[in-house]
Each structure stands twice: as structure tokens, then as C-alpha cells.
Design a protein around this motif. Structure first.
Motif, PDB file in Angstrom:
ATOM      1  N   ARG A  64      42.968  30.054  42.252  1.00  0.00           N
ATOM      2  CA  ARG A  64      41.842  29.241  41.775  1.00  0.00           C
ATOM      3  C   ARG A  64      41.894  27.839  42.380  1.00  0.00           C
ATOM      4  N   GLU A  65      43.060  27.210  42.338  1.00  0.00           N
ATOM      5  CA  GLU A  65      43.199  25.853  42.871  1.00  0.00           C
ATOM      6  C   GLU A  65      42.880  25.816  44.370  1.00  0.00           C
ATOM      7  N   ASN A  66      43.398  26.786  45.124  1.00  0.00           N
ATOM      8  CA  ASN A  66      43.142  26.832  46.564  1.00  0.00           C
ATOM      9  C   ASN A  66      41.653  27.008  46.855  1.00  0.00           C
ATOM     10  N   LEU A  67      41.004  27.903  46.142  1.00  0.00           N
ATOM     11  CA  LEU A  67      39.595  28.176  46.400  1.00  0.00           C
ATOM     12  C   LEU A  67      38.691  27.037  45.943  1.00  0.00           C
ATOM     13  N   GLU A  68      39.048  26.370  44.858  1.00  0.00           N
ATOM     14  CA  GLU A  68      38.277  25.201  44.434  1.00  0.00           C
ATOM     15  C   GLU A  68      38.390  24.088  45.461  1.00  0.00           C
ATOM     16  N   GLU A  69      39.594  23.877  46.006  1.00  0.00           N
ATOM     17  CA  GLU A  69      39.792  22.867  47.037  1.00  0.00           C
ATOM     18  C   GLU A  69      39.009  23.228  48.303  1.00  0.00           C
ATOM     19  N   LEU A  70      39.053  24.492  48.688  1.00  0.00           N
ATOM     20  CA  LEU A  70      38.306  24.950  49.864  1.00  0.00           C
ATOM     21  C   LEU A  70      36.802  24.766  49.660  1.00  0.00           C
TER      22      LEU A  70
ATOM     23  N   MET B 180      32.566  21.045  41.376  1.00  0.00           N
ATOM     24  CA  MET B 180      31.940  22.325  41.669  1.00  0.00           C
ATOM     25  C   MET B 180      32.609  23.405  40.820  1.00  0.00           C
ATOM     26  N   GLN B 181      31.826  24.115  40.057  1.00  0.00           N
ATOM     27  CA  GLN B 181      32.336  25.193  39.202  1.00  0.00           C
ATOM     28  C   GLN B 181      32.152  26.525  39.922  1.00  0.00           C
ATOM     29  N   LEU B 182      33.243  27.234  40.116  1.00  0.00           N
ATOM     30  CA  LEU B 182      33.187  28.532  40.779  1.00  0.00           C
ATOM     31  C   LEU B 182      33.372  29.655  39.770  1.00  0.00           C
ATOM     32  N   ASP B 183      32.574  30.701  39.905  1.00  0.00           N
ATOM     33  CA  ASP B 183      32.788  31.904  39.113  1.00  0.00           C
ATOM     34  C   ASP B 183      33.775  32.765  39.882  1.00  0.00           C
ATOM     35  N   MET B 184      34.985  32.865  39.376  1.00  0.00           N
ATOM     36  CA  MET B 184      36.030  33.614  40.053  1.00  0.00           C
ATOM     37  C   MET B 184      35.971  35.084  39.660  1.00  0.00           C
ATOM     38  N   PRO B 185      36.191  35.961  40.615  1.00  0.00           N
ATOM     39  CA  PRO B 185      36.229  37.380  40.290  1.00  0.00           C
ATOM     40  C   PRO B 185      37.569  37.747  39.661  1.00  0.00           C
ATOM     41  N   VAL B 186      37.679  38.960  39.192  1.00  0.00           N
ATOM     42  CA  VAL B 186      38.970  39.503  38.792  1.00  0.00           C
ATOM     43  C   VAL B 186      39.661  39.890  40.091  1.00  0.00           C
ATOM     44  N   TRP B 187      40.799  39.258  40.369  1.00  0.00           N
ATOM     45  CA  TRP B 187      41.494  39.510  41.635  1.00  0.00           C
ATOM     46  C   TRP B 187      42.237  40.831  41.586  1.00  0.00           C
ATOM     47  N   ARG B 188      42.167  41.569  42.673  1.00  0.00           N
ATOM     48  CA  ARG B 188      42.789  42.889  42.754  1.00  0.00           C
ATOM     49  C   ARG B 188      43.666  42.972  43.999  1.00  0.00           C
ATOM     50  N   ASP B 189      44.658  43.866  43.927  1.00  0.00           N
ATOM     51  CA  ASP B 189      45.486  44.104  45.102  1.00  0.00           C
ATOM     52  C   ASP B 189      44.818  45.155  45.984  1.00  0.00           C
ATOM     53  N   THR B 190      45.464  45.520  47.069  1.00  0.00           N
ATOM     54  CA  THR B 190      44.858  46.448  48.024  1.00  0.00           C
ATOM     55  C   THR B 190      44.665  47.859  47.463  1.00  0.00           C
ATOM     56  N   GLU B 191      45.320  48.146  46.350  1.00  0.00           N
ATOM     57  CA  GLU B 191      45.169  49.460  45.715  1.00  0.00           C
ATOM     58  C   GLU B 191      44.186  49.413  44.545  1.00  0.00           C
ATOM     59  N   GLY B 192      43.584  48.242  44.305  1.00  0.00           N
ATOM     60  CA  GLY B 192      42.592  48.118  43.244  1.00  0.00           C
ATOM     61  C   GLY B 192      43.141  47.698  41.898  1.00  0.00           C
ATOM     62  N   ASN B 193      44.449  47.466  41.817  1.00  0.00           N
ATOM     63  CA  ASN B 193      45.058  47.032  40.563  1.00  0.00           C
ATOM     64  C   ASN B 193      44.790  45.543  40.323  1.00  0.00           C
ATOM     65  N   THR B 194      44.542  45.190  39.080  1.00  0.00           N
ATOM     66  CA  THR B 194      44.283  43.802  38.716  1.00  0.00           C
ATOM     67  C   THR B 194      45.545  42.964  38.863  1.00  0.00           C
ATOM     68  N   LEU B 195      45.399  41.805  39.509  1.00  0.00           N
ATOM     69  CA  LEU B 195      46.526  40.871  39.569  1.00  0.00           C
ATOM     70  C   LEU B 195      46.642  40.208  38.205  1.00  0.00           C
ATOM     71  N   ALA B 196      47.822  40.286  37.618  1.00  0.00           N
ATOM     72  CA  ALA B 196      47.997  39.790  36.258  1.00  0.00           C
ATOM     73  C   ALA B 196      48.888  38.557  36.178  1.00  0.00           C
ATOM     74  N   CYS B 197      49.512  38.166  37.274  1.00  0.00           N
ATOM     75  CA  CYS B 197      50.416  37.013  37.258  1.00  0.00           C
ATOM     76  C   CYS B 197      49.593  35.729  37.095  1.00  0.00           C
TER      77      CYS B 197
END
Length: 70
Positions: free
Chosen positions: A26-32, A1-18
Motif C-alpha cells: 500500500r505504501e509503495n503504491l500510494e507513493e508511486l 490521493m485515495q486508492l482503492d486497493m485490491p485483495v492481493w493474491r499470489d501467482t496461484e490465486g491465494n490471498t496474501l494475508a501478511c
């Protein structure tokens, strides 16, 4: 199953860059997604109504609780 992942953001709207955090997410959501797909297919094979099992899966996600809130 191929998932289109969003750009993940923190609670202040900043992009998660790690890169490692994004990889784990990604791995957790693909497994779910695969587990949900398997449960959905099993329910259909057992004769469950498709709309009912989808509605239950949605309600399951909506009922998730954040254990880290103070």
C-alpha cells in the motif's frame, strides 16, 4: 490521493494475508501514485497534451520487467 486497493493474491490465486506485506505494498503504491500525479500535473503545466502523458505513463507501467523470473 485515495486508492482503492485490491485483495492481493499470489501467482496461484491465494490471498496474501501478511499484514506487513500488505502495508508495504500500500505504501509503495500510494507513493508511486503521488509521483505519477505530480509528473502528470507538471507535464500539463508545461503544455504537454494530457492524453499523451497518460499514454506514456501507461506504457511505462507496461514495460516493467520482473527481475526475479528464471
Amino acid at each position: 490521493m485515495q486508492l482503492d486497493m485490491p485483495v492481493w493474491r499470489d501467482t496461484e490465486g491465494n490471498t496474501l494475508a501478511c499484514v506487513e506485506k500488505i502495508k508495504v505494498m500500500r505504501e509503495n503504491l500510494e507513493e508511486l501514485a503521488q509521483m505519477a500525479q505530480d509528473a502528470y500535473e507538471d507535464a500539463i503545466l508545461m503544455g504537454c497534451d494530457e492524453a499523451q502523458i497518460k499514454a506514456y505513463l501507461v506504457s511505462l507501467m507496461q514495460a516493467l520487467d520482473n527481475p526475479y523470473t528464471s
